[in-house]
Design a protein around this motif. Structure first.
Motif, PDB file in Angstrom:
ATOM      1  N   GLY A  37      -6.470   4.723   1.150  1.00 14.84           N
ATOM      2  CA  GLY A  37      -5.982   4.451   2.494  1.00 14.84           C
ATOM      3  C   GLY A  37      -5.476   5.671   3.216  1.00 14.84           C
ATOM      4  O   GLY A  37      -5.423   5.699   4.449  1.00 14.84           O
ATOM      5  N   CYS A  38      -5.095   6.702   2.450  1.00 22.12           N
ATOM      6  CA  CYS A  38      -4.580   7.910   3.097  1.00 22.12           C
ATOM      7  C   CYS A  38      -5.697   8.810   3.604  1.00 22.12           C
ATOM      8  O   CYS A  38      -5.458   9.697   4.410  1.00 22.12           O
ATOM      9  CB  CYS A  38      -3.672   8.688   2.147  1.00 22.12           C
ATOM     10  SG  CYS A  38      -4.529   9.451   0.754  1.00 22.12           S
ATOM     11  N   LEU A  39      -6.911   8.597   3.102  1.00 22.62           N
ATOM     12  CA  LEU A  39      -8.024   9.449   3.513  1.00 22.62           C
ATOM     13  C   LEU A  39      -8.891   8.799   4.576  1.00 22.62           C
ATOM     14  O   LEU A  39      -9.751   9.452   5.150  1.00 22.62           O
ATOM     15  CB  LEU A  39      -8.905   9.793   2.297  1.00 22.62           C
ATOM     16  CG  LEU A  39      -8.289  10.676   1.228  1.00 22.62           C
ATOM     17  CD1 LEU A  39      -9.335  11.013   0.171  1.00 22.62           C
ATOM     18  CD2 LEU A  39      -7.713  11.946   1.823  1.00 22.62           C
ATOM     19  N   THR A  54       0.879  -1.173   0.000  1.00 15.96           N
ATOM     20  CA  THR A  54       0.000   0.000   0.000  1.00 15.96           C
ATOM     21  C   THR A  54       0.913   1.218   0.000  1.00 15.96           C
ATOM     22  O   THR A  54       1.506   1.562   1.018  1.00 15.96           O
ATOM     23  CB  THR A  54      -0.901   0.008   1.254  1.00 15.96           C
ATOM     24  OG1 THR A  54      -1.662  -1.199   1.269  1.00 15.96           O
ATOM     25  CG2 THR A  54      -1.838   1.203   1.241  1.00 15.96           C
ATOM     26  N   HIS A  55       1.062   1.837  -1.169  1.00 19.61           N
ATOM     27  CA  HIS A  55       2.038   2.917  -1.299  1.00 19.61           C
ATOM     28  C   HIS A  55       1.441   4.261  -0.878  1.00 19.61           C
ATOM     29  O   HIS A  55       0.222   4.442  -0.879  1.00 19.61           O
ATOM     30  CB  HIS A  55       2.532   2.996  -2.747  1.00 19.61           C
ATOM     31  CG  HIS A  55       3.362   1.817  -3.142  1.00 19.61           C
ATOM     32  ND1 HIS A  55       3.607   1.460  -4.458  1.00 19.61           N
ATOM     33  CD2 HIS A  55       3.999   0.891  -2.377  1.00 19.61           C
ATOM     34  CE1 HIS A  55       4.369   0.377  -4.480  1.00 19.61           C
ATOM     35  NE2 HIS A  55       4.622   0.013  -3.234  1.00 19.61           N
ATOM     36  N   LEU A  56       2.312   5.159  -0.533  1.00 13.02           N
ATOM     37  CA  LEU A  56       1.903   6.519  -0.175  1.00 13.02           C
ATOM     38  C   LEU A  56       2.586   7.503  -1.112  1.00 13.02           C
ATOM     39  O   LEU A  56       3.817   7.581  -1.143  1.00 13.02           O
ATOM     40  CB  LEU A  56       2.276   6.828   1.272  1.00 13.02           C
ATOM     41  CG  LEU A  56       1.284   6.320   2.325  1.00 13.02           C
ATOM     42  CD1 LEU A  56       1.853   6.495   3.720  1.00 13.02           C
ATOM     43  CD2 LEU A  56      -0.055   7.027   2.207  1.00 13.02           C
ATOM     44  N   GLY A  57       1.768   8.209  -1.888  1.00 12.05           N
ATOM     45  CA  GLY A  57       2.309   9.222  -2.790  1.00 12.05           C
ATOM     46  C   GLY A  57       1.951  10.599  -2.298  1.00 12.05           C
ATOM     47  O   GLY A  57       2.695  11.232  -1.557  1.00 12.05           O
ATOM     48  N   CYS A  58       0.760  11.045  -2.665  1.00 15.37           N
ATOM     49  CA  CYS A  58       0.350  12.414  -2.330  1.00 15.37           C
ATOM     50  C   CYS A  58      -0.115  12.572  -0.887  1.00 15.37           C
ATOM     51  O   CYS A  58      -0.009  13.648  -0.317  1.00 15.37           O
ATOM     52  CB  CYS A  58      -0.779  12.832  -3.263  1.00 15.37           C
ATOM     53  SG  CYS A  58      -2.296  11.869  -3.033  1.00 15.37           S
ATOM     54  N   GLU A  59      -0.683  11.498  -0.336  1.00 16.39           N
ATOM     55  CA  GLU A  59      -1.297  11.533   1.006  1.00 16.39           C
ATOM     56  C   GLU A  59      -2.437  12.539   1.095  1.00 16.39           C
ATOM     57  O   GLU A  59      -2.785  13.009   2.179  1.00 16.39           O
ATOM     58  CB  GLU A  59      -0.253  11.781   2.099  1.00 16.39           C
ATOM     59  CG  GLU A  59       0.815  10.689   2.129  1.00 16.39           C
ATOM     60  CD  GLU A  59       1.719  10.761   3.327  1.00 16.39           C
ATOM     61  OE1 GLU A  59       1.201  10.757   4.455  1.00 16.39           O
ATOM     62  OE2 GLU A  59       2.954  10.845   3.134  1.00 16.39           O
ATOM     63  N   HIS A  60      -3.011  12.872  -0.049  1.00 17.29           N
ATOM     64  CA  HIS A  60      -4.143  13.806  -0.073  1.00 17.29           C
ATOM     65  C   HIS A  60      -5.290  13.289  -0.933  1.00 17.29           C
ATOM     66  O   HIS A  60      -6.103  14.080  -1.427  1.00 17.29           O
ATOM     67  CB  HIS A  60      -3.691  15.169  -0.608  1.00 17.29           C
ATOM     68  CG  HIS A  60      -2.913  15.961   0.389  1.00 17.29           C
ATOM     69  ND1 HIS A  60      -1.546  15.884   0.499  1.00 17.29           N
ATOM     70  CD2 HIS A  60      -3.319  16.822   1.352  1.00 17.29           C
ATOM     71  CE1 HIS A  60      -1.146  16.675   1.485  1.00 17.29           C
ATOM     72  NE2 HIS A  60      -2.194  17.248   2.014  1.00 17.29           N
ATOM     73  N   GLY A  61      -5.341  12.009  -1.188  1.00 16.70           N
ATOM     74  CA  GLY A  61      -6.477  11.466  -1.926  1.00 16.70           C
ATOM     75  C   GLY A  61      -6.441  11.691  -3.422  1.00 16.70           C
ATOM     76  O   GLY A  61      -7.458  11.516  -4.096  1.00 16.70           O
ATOM     77  N   VAL A  62      -5.295  12.062  -3.959  1.00 14.10           N
ATOM     78  CA  VAL A  62      -5.235  12.419  -5.377  1.00 14.10           C
ATOM     79  C   VAL A  62      -4.650  11.312  -6.251  1.00 14.10           C
ATOM     80  O   VAL A  62      -5.128  11.073  -7.362  1.00 14.10           O
ATOM     81  CB  VAL A  62      -4.392  13.708  -5.564  1.00 14.10           C
ATOM     82  CG1 VAL A  62      -4.212  14.036  -7.041  1.00 14.10           C
ATOM     83  CG2 VAL A  62      -5.052  14.870  -4.838  1.00 14.10           C
ATOM     84  N   CYS A  63      -3.626  10.608  -5.795  1.00 13.28           N
ATOM     85  CA  CYS A  63      -2.843   9.762  -6.710  1.00 13.28           C
ATOM     86  C   CYS A  63      -3.310   8.308  -6.803  1.00 13.28           C
ATOM     87  O   CYS A  63      -3.011   7.618  -7.771  1.00 13.28           O
ATOM     88  CB  CYS A  63      -1.374   9.800  -6.318  1.00 13.28           C
ATOM     89  SG  CYS A  63      -0.974   8.868  -4.816  1.00 13.28           S
ATOM     90  N   GLY A  64      -4.002   7.800  -5.802  1.00 11.33           N
ATOM     91  CA  GLY A  64      -4.494   6.423  -5.860  1.00 11.33           C
ATOM     92  C   GLY A  64      -3.475   5.361  -5.480  1.00 11.33           C
ATOM     93  O   GLY A  64      -3.788   4.164  -5.503  1.00 11.33           O
ATOM     94  N   ALA A  65      -2.265   5.759  -5.128  1.00 14.62           N
ATOM     95  CA  ALA A  65      -1.227   4.771  -4.796  1.00 14.62           C
ATOM     96  C   ALA A  65      -1.590   3.950  -3.558  1.00 14.62           C
ATOM     97  O   ALA A  65      -1.102   2.836  -3.374  1.00 14.62           O
ATOM     98  CB  ALA A  65       0.113   5.476  -4.575  1.00 14.62           C
ATOM     99  N   CYS A  66      -2.427   4.511  -2.708  1.00 15.51           N
ATOM    100  CA  CYS A  66      -2.767   3.883  -1.429  1.00 15.51           C
ATOM    101  C   CYS A  66      -4.070   3.078  -1.493  1.00 15.51           C
ATOM    102  O   CYS A  66      -4.630   2.726  -0.462  1.00 15.51           O
ATOM    103  CB  CYS A  66      -2.898   4.958  -0.365  1.00 15.51           C
ATOM    104  SG  CYS A  66      -4.236   6.117  -0.783  1.00 15.51           S
ATOM    105  N   THR A  67      -4.544   2.791  -2.702  1.00 17.68           N
ATOM    106  CA  THR A  67      -5.842   2.120  -2.873  1.00 17.68           C
ATOM    107  C   THR A  67      -5.861   0.739  -2.220  1.00 17.68           C
ATOM    108  O   THR A  67      -4.956  -0.078  -2.439  1.00 17.68           O
ATOM    109  CB  THR A  67      -6.147   1.972  -4.382  1.00 17.68           C
ATOM    110  OG1 THR A  67      -6.176   3.271  -4.970  1.00 17.68           O
ATOM    111  CG2 THR A  67      -7.482   1.270  -4.598  1.00 17.68           C
TER     112      THR A  67
HETATM  113  S1  FES Z   1      -1.396   8.540  -1.209  1.00 15.00           S
HETATM  114 FE1  FES Z   1      -2.206   9.522  -2.966  1.00 15.00          FE
HETATM  115  S2  FES Z   1      -4.346   9.074  -2.860  1.00 15.00           S
HETATM  116 FE2  FES Z   1      -3.531   8.285  -1.023  1.00 15.00          FE
END
Ligand code: FES
Ligand code: FES
Length: 166
Positions: free
Chosen positions: A65-67, A42-55
């Motif tokens: 997952g970040c939201l 479960t990756h963390l990119g933007c941590e703001h719900g934008v990139c989808g890496a944490c899906t």
């Molecule tokens: S880390 Fe980018 S949407 Fe969650």
């Protein structure tokens, strides 16, 4: 007591395993999965719900997952890329991603795969436009997306096989 010190006991199922933990009120689900459970797929990119890496999937629904807070999974069933079965749609998608060179650095790939699998579950024969639409919340900085859409399209063309929970 400050709110930051507040923690709650949660019970959940993660990739089929029962999990109990005390989690801080503001801990995100993605941080909980990565740090407490070691599920770093479960990756963390933007941590703001934008990139989808944490899906990830919570009770079968795609979530960021970040939201989401870790306390919110109490009583829920969570699936991450580590829980993906070696058979079924996920395995087909992984094979197609490999064959179509649909990943480079791989940072977006777990989120792409889980999102694509959810799409094929609901829409077994999507158009390219529907694939693009479904994946529009998952950002990739490497591939230009064409190969990813090709891979999902190819997986959709293959005979459907029994799918695991992943
Ligand atoms: S880390 Fe980018 S949407 Fe969650
Ligand atoms: S393969 Fe690098 S971000 Fe998608």
């Amino acid at each position: 007591m400050s709110s930051a010190a507040f923690s709650a006991r949660i019970s959940a199922t993660v990739n089929g395993d029962a999990v109990q933990a005390d989690v801080a009120a503001r801990l995100s689900l993605a941080d909980f999965l990565r740090t407490a459970l070691g599920l770093t797929g479960t990756h963390l990119g933007c941590e703001h719900g934008v990139c989808g890496a944490c899906t990830v999937l919570v009770d079968g629904q795609l979530v960021r997952g970040c939201l989401m807070l870790a306390v919110q999974i109490d009583g829920c069933r969570v699936e991450t890329i580590e829980g993906a079965h070696d058979s079924g749609r996920l395995a087909q998608l992984q094979a197609c991603f490999h064959e179509r060179n649909a990943l480079q650095c791989g940072f977006c790939t777990p989120g792409m795969l889980l999102t694509a699998a959810a799409l094929l579950e609901q829409q077994p024969a999507p158009t390219r436009e529907q694939i693009r639409d479904a994946l529009s919340g998952n950002l990739c900085r490497c591939t230009g997306y064409h190969a990813i859409v090709d891979a999902v399209e190819e997986a959709a063309r293959r005979p459907r096989v029994p799918s695991g929970p992943g």
